[in-house]
Structures are given as structure tokens and as C-alpha cells.
Design an enzyme around this catalytic site. Sequence first.
Site, PDB file in Angstrom:
ATOM      1  NE  ARG A  85      30.560  22.167  23.726  1.00  0.00           N
ATOM      2  CZ  ARG A  85      29.729  22.096  24.734  1.00  0.00           C
ATOM      3  NH1 ARG A  85      29.400  20.933  25.239  1.00  0.00           N
ATOM      4  NH2 ARG A  85      29.190  23.187  25.243  1.00  0.00           N
ATOM      5  CB  CYS A 106      50.225  13.008  28.148  1.00  0.00           C
ATOM      6  SG  CYS A 106      50.766  11.522  27.342  1.00  0.00           S
ATOM      7  CE1 TYR A 120      34.019  26.933  25.432  1.00  0.00           C
ATOM      8  CE2 TYR A 120      33.270  24.823  24.577  1.00  0.00           C
ATOM      9  CZ  TYR A 120      33.852  26.065  24.373  1.00  0.00           C
ATOM     10  OH  TYR A 120      34.257  26.413  23.116  1.00  0.00           O
TER      11      TYR A 120
HETATM   12  N1  LLP Z   1      25.856  32.889  15.222  1.00  0.00           N
HETATM   13  C1  LLP Z   1      27.008  33.399  15.684  1.00  0.00           C
HETATM   14  C2  LLP Z   1      27.400  34.750  15.312  1.00  0.00           C
HETATM   15  C3  LLP Z   1      27.816  32.645  16.537  1.00  0.00           C
HETATM   16  O1  LLP Z   1      28.943  33.159  16.999  1.00  0.00           O
HETATM   17  C4  LLP Z   1      27.413  31.332  16.889  1.00  0.00           C
HETATM   18  C5  LLP Z   1      28.238  30.525  17.766  1.00  0.00           C
HETATM   19  C6  LLP Z   1      26.216  30.833  16.364  1.00  0.00           C
HETATM   20  C7  LLP Z   1      25.457  31.645  15.540  1.00  0.00           C
HETATM   21  C8  LLP Z   1      25.714  29.453  16.660  1.00  0.00           C
HETATM   22  O2  LLP Z   1      25.468  29.253  18.012  1.00  0.00           O
HETATM   23  P1  LLP Z   1      24.716  27.914  18.497  1.00  0.00           P
HETATM   24  O3  LLP Z   1      23.303  27.965  17.978  1.00  0.00           O
HETATM   25  O4  LLP Z   1      25.451  26.758  17.928  1.00  0.00           O
HETATM   26  O5  LLP Z   1      24.782  27.960  19.961  1.00  0.00           O
HETATM   27  N2  LLP Z   1      32.304  26.191  21.188  1.00  0.00           N
HETATM   28  C9  LLP Z   1      31.258  26.590  22.108  1.00  0.00           C
HETATM   29  C10 LLP Z   1      30.200  27.375  21.413  1.00  0.00           C
HETATM   30  C11 LLP Z   1      30.761  28.549  20.669  1.00  0.00           C
HETATM   31  C12 LLP Z   1      29.699  29.251  19.900  1.00  0.00           C
HETATM   32  C13 LLP Z   1      30.322  30.161  18.924  1.00  0.00           C
HETATM   33  N3  LLP Z   1      29.370  30.899  18.181  1.00  0.00           N
HETATM   34  C14 LLP Z   1      30.672  25.354  22.736  1.00  0.00           C
HETATM   35  O6  LLP Z   1      31.105  24.265  22.423  1.00  0.00           O
HETATM   36  O7  LLP Z   1      29.798  25.429  23.581  1.00  0.00           O
END
Ligand code: LLP
Length: 494
Positions: free
Chosen positions: A390, A421, A394
Site C-alpha cells: 500500500r 530489491c 497509494y
Molecule cells: N464495494 C465495492 C464495489 C468495492 O469495490 C470495494 C472496494 C468495497 C466495497 C470495499 O471498500 P472498503 O470499505 O474496504 O473501502 N486496495 C485499495 C482499496 C481498493 C478498494 C477496492 N474496492 C487500498 O488498499 O486502499
Amino acid sequence: MTTNPSTTAGAASPLAPEWLQVPADLNALHEPLWAGGVTRNDAGELAIDGITVSELQRQFGTPLFVMSENDFRARARAFSDAFNDAFADICGGVDVYYAGKSFLCTAVVRWVEEEGLRLDTASGGELAVAARAGIPGPDVALHGNNKSDGEIHRALDLKLGRIVVDSLAELERVAKIADARGETAKVMLRLTPGVHAHTHEFIATAHEDQKFGLSMAGDSTEQAGLSAAEEAVAAATGYPGIELLGLHCHIGSQIFEPDGFALAAEKLLDFLAAMQTKYSIVLPELDLGGGYGIAYTPVDTPRPAAEIAQAMAAVVRSKCAELGISAPRISIEPGRAIVGSTTFTLYEVGTLKTVRVDTPATGKPGEPGDSVTYPRRYVSVDGGMSDNPRPVLYDADYSAILASRTSDAAPQLSRVVGKHCESGDIVVRDVYLPEDVAAGDLLAVPGTGAYCWALSSNYNYLARPGVVAVRDGSARLIVRGETEEDLLNRDMGV
Ligand code: LLP
């Protein structure tokens, strides 16, 4: 240029970002970052439900994801209770779908089910975990902007409660597949309401210029005046293989303010009401997605779930009254807000290195003056971007604490880095750690429950760490760490 090594001890470093304060007590735990049950014991060691980090390392090794099962369950319940309370008089409560993409394994699916939540999946693989855990299909949703026919068949095989359809082409495919099977697919349509949530570009998902969802903009299809969203509603009502349950949106992730959710809800309700009138249909469901933020560092101050839920409920209530419609059943899909803070990653410190960085005398980059040299210490740990990408993906900030002991040494600006690396292999970009941190110490990085293990890789042939769940004083592996054998067993050797 002046060298100023005396700035090492105690004082704030000009190399630190403005938001990072020197902690008054380096040994103290900033509570919002940690799972319930994480404390320092009398000997000064970090412990979870009474199990010390050195004991966890002895049993399971490092790096290790350490998750509190009780905390997961408590957060799942708290989220569900907050939204159910807020929406009780509007639509009889909400359905909470835990977003499995944030962290998924069979144990977690069972906790989710036992706490009365449902499950949101985003691929055939996630569906396989759901099926293995035995959660009933009607409690499961399937997402994805590019579902394969195989995934659609699997969703129908498992009798999923909803397939969230992302495009017109997919709607047609789902309709055809369901029809050919003599079945009806329960479908939600994912729309992009054009709300741009304040978050990192790659985790904001409801503005127009990205890959997800059906556009609500009027000119978004070939058919004059019809948005892709409306075209999908019209098409869905004509397919015998489709039962159109309602509408869905997800505006992004790691969002703190309720305004974006509220605005998206209003836009979707306007659209829902218009479609109900125009096509003489009832759309009984509205899913407002996930995206609720958590604290990664002491300056993050997410709103409590109840506050967000009340704000969203107020908007849904007044919008439905204004439109003269009865409120659809609301659902939400939190992932990070449930699992993120339940977990810390435990690492062992290895190599240490201090570099001297030139900075203008004012400490403010870009201002003229003699430059002064300040130290920055690199603390290498036994994992890195393979267990937490992350920060690289990000620019995510994290925090870290010396976990195996307390220390009275002065704070020193440190950068926790991994063993890959790549010079960008950063776990915690800026953190004050005690000056005497040494090889063999254990560090804990809180807030790693969501999108860390889930996004982990085998870069440099590192074995992915295991995940330990701690409950009521006992720890068990819920996902074992990989072995060298695991790493090699897909290499065909030919
Ligand atoms: N619903 C849908 C349609 C989504 O695409 C996502 C997340 C969620 C729910 C859940 O979102 P949350 O409540 O966890 O924020 N990898 C990125 C975040 C990607 C989110 C993808 N979709 C990170 O590490 O910040």
C-alpha cells in the site's frame, strides 16, 4: 553546508512531514490504531489478549499478520448495529455485506456469517472461499467489471443473492446464461454517480473517467438522450433471465466524510424514482457500497460508524419523502472499516543504516539559506512491499512501534523499509522510533488488516506471511505462511 548531528536526539526532524509529531511517549499505544486487546504487559512487551509478540514469533515466525478475532467480530457488529439503528424506521434496517476483497479466508467468512453479515465477493476465487466456508449463496454478492462466463455460471450454481452487473454487455451475458439454464439471475446494476470522493486517485471509483460501472450521464451511450444506466434498466426489464433487484454504487475507499456517500445516495434515489415511474417497475434495493475510512496514523480521525450512518439515513429519509417513494432496502459493503484495524504486522528488525540528508537551513525545502544535514535512519525488517504494497501503490502512511520491549531512548526519525530489491520498498515512510532500536527487536505496524495480506505477492520469492487469529488468550493460524516448497511447487522445471 553545516553538519548538525546534534539534532539526532529528541527534537522534531525537519525531514519529517508536517503532520508527524514527535510522540510524547514512544512506548504508548495510540488507541485508535490498535485492535482491542492489544496492550503492553508489565514487562513492557506488546501483547494481544495476553499473548506476547515474542511468543507469537516463537510459535509462528515473522513477518506475521496478527489479527484479533474478537475485535473483528466487535467491529462487524458495531458497523451493522450502527446502520441498522439509523435505517430501522426508513427501510427496516440494512444488509451489511463484508467486502471480502479487503481480507478473506474461510474463518473470516464464518465470523461474518455468525455476526449476521453477508459477504461481497469480486471473483471466482473469492466465491470459492465463500463456498468452502459454507456460507449460503443467497447471502453472497458477486462484483467485478469483467466477469467471465465461468464466474457467472458459478454465481448461478451457488444461487447467489445478487450479481452486481457492471456493464450493458455483461447484463446481456448474464441474461443469456441464466436463460439458457432456465433460471433467473438476481441482479443489481452498478452505476457511477459522478461523485469524486477525496481519496487517492486509484481508490476513487465513481467518477466518470475510470473502468467501473454504468454511467448516469445522459450522453453515455449511442442511443440519444439515454444514459448507459437507463439503457441497462430498460434492457433488464425485458430479459426473462433477469430479476432486477435494484441499483448499486461505490464511490471509493478510505473516505472520512459522509458528504460523498450522501450525495451519491441522493443521485441514485433520484434515478431510482425516475426509473420506477418511467418503466412502471419497483426497484426494491439500493446498495451504497463501502469505502469507510480508518486511522492509519495519529492524525487520521475517521467519523464513528454511527455518525456516518445517521448522516446517510437523514439524506435517504428526506430524499425519499421529497420524491414520494417508499425507501428501498439499503445495503452497504464495508471492508476496511471492519478488518483494517483488527490486525498488526509483526516484523523483526535486521539491518540499520543512517543517512545524512541535506535540507535548507530553514528546514523548509525550496527556501534559500545554508543547507543543514539531518540524519534519517533506515530500519530494515524481514518483510516489505510483498506483504504491504500500500505505501508503494497509494503513498499510504502507516505507523510503527517497538514491540518487543519499551525504551527510554530519544526519538529518532526513522523509515521502516523491507528487504526487497527496490529503493521504493517502504513499509512506514516516516515514524519516530527509539534511537536504540537494534537488530533482533520486533516492530509492530498497526492497521494492516485490509488490503495488505490480500494484495501480498511473492516478489523476490519471499514467502507470504501467515495470518494468526487471537481469541480469548489463544492464537491459531487461520492462513498458514508459505514455505519454500510452496514457492517452488508451480515451477515445472522443464
Ligand atoms: N464495494 C465495492 C464495489 C468495492 O469495490 C470495494 C472496494 C468495497 C466495497 C470495499 O471498500 P472498503 O470499505 O474496504 O473501502 N486496495 C485499495 C482499496 C481498493 C478498494 C477496492 N474496492 C487500498 O488498499 O486502499
